[in-house]
Write a protein that holds these residues in place. Structure first.
Motif, PDB file in Angstrom:
ATOM      1  N   ARG A 159      59.532  59.944  45.462  1.00 50.07           N
ATOM      2  CA  ARG A 159      59.963  58.999  44.892  1.00 50.07           C
ATOM      3  C   ARG A 159      58.916  57.795  44.463  1.00 50.07           C
ATOM      4  O   ARG A 159      58.030  57.794  45.269  1.00 50.07           O
ATOM      5  N   VAL A 160      59.776  56.784  44.020  1.00 48.01           N
ATOM      6  CA  VAL A 160      59.024  55.255  43.636  1.00 48.01           C
ATOM      7  C   VAL A 160      58.427  54.733  45.219  1.00 48.01           C
ATOM      8  O   VAL A 160      59.555  54.427  45.547  1.00 48.01           O
ATOM      9  N   VAL A 161      57.182  54.192  45.130  1.00 49.09           N
ATOM     10  CA  VAL A 161      56.640  53.845  46.717  1.00 49.09           C
ATOM     11  C   VAL A 161      56.440  52.214  45.973  1.00 49.09           C
ATOM     12  O   VAL A 161      55.947  51.494  47.256  1.00 49.09           O
ATOM     13  N   ASP A 162      56.029  51.581  44.796  1.00 47.87           N
ATOM     14  CA  ASP A 162      54.967  51.228  44.924  1.00 47.87           C
ATOM     15  C   ASP A 162      55.188  50.834  43.655  1.00 47.87           C
ATOM     16  O   ASP A 162      54.790  51.100  42.374  1.00 47.87           O
ATOM     17  N   LEU A 163      55.000  49.786  43.294  1.00 46.54           N
ATOM     18  CA  LEU A 163      54.966  48.798  41.478  1.00 46.54           C
ATOM     19  C   LEU A 163      53.737  47.577  41.048  1.00 46.54           C
ATOM     20  O   LEU A 163      54.057  46.954  42.206  1.00 46.54           O
ATOM     21  N   ALA A 164      53.398  47.605  40.180  1.00 44.95           N
ATOM     22  CA  ALA A 164      52.456  46.713  39.902  1.00 44.95           C
ATOM     23  C   ALA A 164      52.892  46.701  38.397  1.00 44.95           C
ATOM     24  O   ALA A 164      52.516  47.280  37.701  1.00 44.95           O
ATOM     25  N   THR A 165      53.581  45.526  37.516  1.00 43.07           N
ATOM     26  CA  THR A 165      53.361  45.001  36.675  1.00 43.07           C
ATOM     27  C   THR A 165      53.385  44.310  35.940  1.00 43.07           C
ATOM     28  O   THR A 165      52.779  42.967  35.663  1.00 43.07           O
ATOM     29  N   TYR A 166      53.109  44.125  34.198  1.00 43.83           N
ATOM     30  CA  TYR A 166      52.486  42.904  33.446  1.00 43.83           C
ATOM     31  C   TYR A 166      51.203  42.765  33.611  1.00 43.83           C
ATOM     32  O   TYR A 166      50.398  41.629  34.235  1.00 43.83           O
ATOM     33  N   ILE A 167      50.775  44.128  34.119  1.00 43.04           N
ATOM     34  CA  ILE A 167      49.213  43.788  34.155  1.00 43.04           C
ATOM     35  C   ILE A 167      48.716  43.708  33.238  1.00 43.04           C
ATOM     36  O   ILE A 167      48.075  44.383  32.205  1.00 43.04           O
ATOM     37  N   ASP A 168      47.691  42.773  32.958  1.00 45.91           N
ATOM     38  CA  ASP A 168      47.041  42.077  31.667  1.00 45.91           C
ATOM     39  C   ASP A 168      45.073  43.140  31.435  1.00 45.91           C
ATOM     40  O   ASP A 168      44.831  42.908  32.830  1.00 45.91           O
ATOM     41  N   PRO A 169      45.124  43.055  30.365  1.00 38.20           N
ATOM     42  CA  PRO A 169      43.738  43.624  30.203  1.00 38.20           C
ATOM     43  C   PRO A 169      42.289  42.635  30.595  1.00 38.20           C
ATOM     44  O   PRO A 169      43.267  41.635  30.360  1.00 38.20           O
ATOM     45  N   PRO A 170      41.878  43.160  30.617  1.00 42.34           N
ATOM     46  CA  PRO A 170      39.850  41.910  31.216  1.00 42.34           C
ATOM     47  C   PRO A 170      39.916  41.355  30.087  1.00 42.34           C
ATOM     48  O   PRO A 170      40.104  41.808  28.841  1.00 42.34           O
ATOM     49  N   ARG A 171      39.547  40.253  30.475  1.00 41.45           N
ATOM     50  CA  ARG A 171      39.340  39.010  29.225  1.00 41.45           C
ATOM     51  C   ARG A 171      37.452  40.333  28.398  1.00 41.45           C
ATOM     52  O   ARG A 171      37.325  40.399  29.374  1.00 41.45           O
ATOM     53  N   ARG A 172      37.480  39.684  27.356  1.00 38.57           N
ATOM     54  CA  ARG A 172      36.155  40.429  26.879  1.00 38.57           C
ATOM     55  C   ARG A 172      35.027  39.756  27.395  1.00 38.57           C
ATOM     56  O   ARG A 172      35.120  38.759  27.986  1.00 38.57           O
ATOM     57  N   GLY A 173      33.723  40.733  28.244  1.00 40.24           N
ATOM     58  CA  GLY A 173      32.971  40.475  28.964  1.00 40.24           C
ATOM     59  C   GLY A 173      33.125  39.506  30.248  1.00 40.24           C
ATOM     60  O   GLY A 173      32.076  39.223  30.891  1.00 40.24           O
ATOM     61  N   THR A 174      34.302  39.767  30.899  1.00 39.83           N
ATOM     62  CA  THR A 174      34.320  40.129  32.074  1.00 39.83           C
ATOM     63  C   THR A 174      33.229  40.931  33.008  1.00 39.83           C
ATOM     64  O   THR A 174      33.790  42.412  32.581  1.00 39.83           O
ATOM     65  N   PRO A 175      32.742  40.354  33.864  1.00 40.61           N
ATOM     66  CA  PRO A 175      31.977  41.640  34.282  1.00 40.61           C
ATOM     67  C   PRO A 175      33.032  41.837  35.277  1.00 40.61           C
ATOM     68  O   PRO A 175      33.770  42.125  36.341  1.00 40.61           O
TER      69      PRO A 175
END
Length: 160
Positions: free
Chosen positions: A100-116
């Protein structure tokens, strides 16, 4: 002339011995691994080794529509995820051992270039999940995937 017939196979063998290919499908080898949720049918790569889980989708320019990566951990619980090295946005779908689906996270953007690394968010499931499916951002909405939806695995060795 005889030289030409053995040089190509020799070069191929030499080059192939230098390349380390690490792909896992965990199925019977004849069928594509598939995860089905509602009307969504996702052909998946199965990340079921430490090396495959660590590499994930990092560095890929895109993920074809209706494809994904299914993470199968060594232990009973899926660990946290981050988007280091990602180049496109994702949806995360967490699945329990009851399929069963127990959790969702949607529209997760990639980090900006150079993000520590310390500034890249980690994503995890609450409640705990056994498996994590990554698909293109928007596919959770497109297929109306919700918590408690039933998940079907095809040609994948997972326990439900």
């Amino acid at each position: 002339m005889l030289f030409q017939f053995w040089i190509a196979p020799a070069v191929f063998l030499l080059l192939s011995s230098c390349v380390n290919i690490d792909i896992s499908f965990s199925g019977n080898g004849d069928e594509t691994p598939v995860v089905r949720i509602n009307d969504g049918r996702f052909e998946v790569e199965v990340a079921d080794t430490p090396r495959l889980r660590e590499r994930g989708l990092r560095g890929r320019p895109y993920l074809p529509e209706r494809e994904g990566m299914l993470y199968v951990p060594d232990g009973p619980v899926a660990g946290p995820f981050w988007t280091k090295g990602m180049l496109f946005p994702l949806d995360f779908i967490w699945i329990d051992r009851g399929c069963r689906v127990v959790d969702l996270a949607t529209y997760i953007d990639p980090p900006r270039r150079g993000t520590p690394d310390n500034d890249i968010p980690r994503y995890r499931s609450y409640p705990r999940a056994a498996y994590t499916l990554e698909v293109n951002a928007g596919e959770v909405d497109r297929f109306r995937i919700r918590v408690v939806d039933k998940v079907r695995f095809e040609n994948i060795d997972v326990r439900c």
